[in-house]
Design a protein around this motif. Structure first.
Motif, PDB file in Angstrom:
ATOM      1  N   ARG A  83       0.819  -1.210   0.000  1.00 46.10           N
ATOM      2  CA  ARG A  83       0.000   0.000   0.000  1.00 46.10           C
ATOM      3  C   ARG A  83       0.854   1.263   0.000  1.00 46.10           C
ATOM      4  O   ARG A  83       0.430   2.301  -0.483  1.00 46.10           O
ATOM      5  CB  ARG A  83      -0.948   0.007   1.203  1.00 46.10           C
ATOM      6  N   GLU A  84       2.059   1.151   0.549  1.00 45.45           N
ATOM      7  CA  GLU A  84       2.960   2.296   0.605  1.00 45.45           C
ATOM      8  C   GLU A  84       4.376   1.772   0.756  1.00 45.45           C
ATOM      9  O   GLU A  84       4.597   0.758   1.417  1.00 45.45           O
ATOM     10  CB  GLU A  84       2.590   3.169   1.802  1.00 45.45           C
ATOM     11  N   ASP A  86       8.571   3.175   1.370  1.00 49.73           N
ATOM     12  CA  ASP A  86       9.473   4.276   1.691  1.00 49.73           C
ATOM     13  C   ASP A  86      10.897   3.740   1.663  1.00 49.73           C
ATOM     14  O   ASP A  86      11.299   2.981   2.543  1.00 49.73           O
ATOM     15  CB  ASP A  86       9.126   4.841   3.070  1.00 49.73           C
ATOM     16  N   GLN A  95       4.355  -0.771   3.719  1.00 47.99           N
ATOM     17  CA  GLN A  95       3.069  -0.939   4.397  1.00 47.99           C
ATOM     18  C   GLN A  95       2.335  -2.049   3.646  1.00 47.99           C
ATOM     19  O   GLN A  95       2.012  -1.894   2.475  1.00 47.99           O
ATOM     20  CB  GLN A  95       2.292   0.373   4.365  1.00 47.99           C
ATOM     21  N   GLN A 104       3.479  -3.037   9.101  1.00 43.64           N
ATOM     22  CA  GLN A 104       4.718  -2.424   8.649  1.00 43.64           C
ATOM     23  C   GLN A 104       5.770  -3.518   8.449  1.00 43.64           C
ATOM     24  O   GLN A 104       5.982  -4.351   9.323  1.00 43.64           O
ATOM     25  CB  GLN A 104       5.195  -1.426   9.697  1.00 43.64           C
ATOM     26  N   CYS A 126       8.656  -1.549  -4.223  1.00 43.84           N
ATOM     27  CA  CYS A 126       8.165  -0.168  -4.151  1.00 43.84           C
ATOM     28  C   CYS A 126       6.947   0.060  -5.038  1.00 43.84           C
ATOM     29  O   CYS A 126       6.354   1.134  -4.970  1.00 43.84           O
ATOM     30  CB  CYS A 126       9.276   0.808  -4.532  1.00 43.84           C
ATOM     31  N   GLU A 128       3.434   0.169  -5.675  1.00 43.86           N
ATOM     32  CA  GLU A 128       2.203   0.085  -4.886  1.00 43.86           C
ATOM     33  C   GLU A 128       1.179  -0.772  -5.616  1.00 43.86           C
ATOM     34  O   GLU A 128       1.158  -0.821  -6.848  1.00 43.86           O
ATOM     35  CB  GLU A 128       1.671   1.484  -4.610  1.00 43.86           C
ATOM     36  N   HIS A 129       0.347  -1.441  -4.853  1.00 43.65           N
ATOM     37  CA  HIS A 129      -0.732  -2.309  -5.323  1.00 43.65           C
ATOM     38  C   HIS A 129      -0.224  -3.595  -5.977  1.00 43.65           C
ATOM     39  O   HIS A 129      -0.971  -4.271  -6.659  1.00 43.65           O
ATOM     40  CB  HIS A 129      -1.695  -1.571  -6.263  1.00 43.65           C
TER      41      HIS A 129
END
Length: 157
Positions: A83-84, A86, A95, A104, A126, A128-129
């Motif tokens: 979902r996220e 970093d 995430q 996390q 990295c 997302e989805h």
């Protein structure tokens, strides 16, 4: 009589058990503080985010978590959607959502790792989805639980 072998009359001549090991020795951990886990406790356990969130903490404050069915969380496997993400210089935070909650995930990046493997991991994790499979250990840090990943790979058909 051979050294380390029980001689006639059942007497052990060397003071050690057969094979050169002391009969009284018990398996221990490398740090000497915690006893070695039973092999049944060291299995890879598939979990969900909800199972991790509802796991019971160890009253002795050694950081061990226990599932409601009594199994100790040592190594876990979880599959979910990113979902996220970093990316930092020394680690990657992801995430992860699996339909039961969010968790996390932290992946440490070592200087000695193959640069092409690191860049591939960064690109795939990295996104997302996308769906990933994580194998690692659950840790508590600043009052929240997170997964410290040993391996993180994309799920492919």
């Amino acid at each position: 009589c051979i050294i380390g072998v029980i001689c006639r009359g059942g007497e052990n001549m060397s003071g050690y058990g057969a094979g050169g090991f002391d009969n009284d020795s018990r398996g221990g951990s490398s740090d000497g503080n915690k006893p070695r886990r039973n092999y049944d406790d060291q299995t890879l356990i598939p979990v969900t985010c909800r199972m991790i969130a509802q796991a019971l903490g160890d009253p002795s404050d050694q950081g061990d978590l226990t599932l409601k069915d009594g199994r100790s969380l040592h190594m876990i496997k979880i599959v979910g959607a990113v979902r996220e993400a970093d990316l930092r210089s020394t680690n990657l935070f992801v995430q992860l959502e699996d339909g039961t909650g969010l968790m996390q995930v932290k992946v440490w990046i070592n200087d000695g790792d193959d640069p092409s493997a690191i860049s591939q991991l960064r690109q795939e994790a990295c996104r997302e989805h996308s769906y990933i499979r994580v194998i690692g250990q659950v840790r508590e840090f600043d009052g929240s639980r997170q997964i410290v990943a040993n391996d993180m790979r994309p799920v492919t058909d």
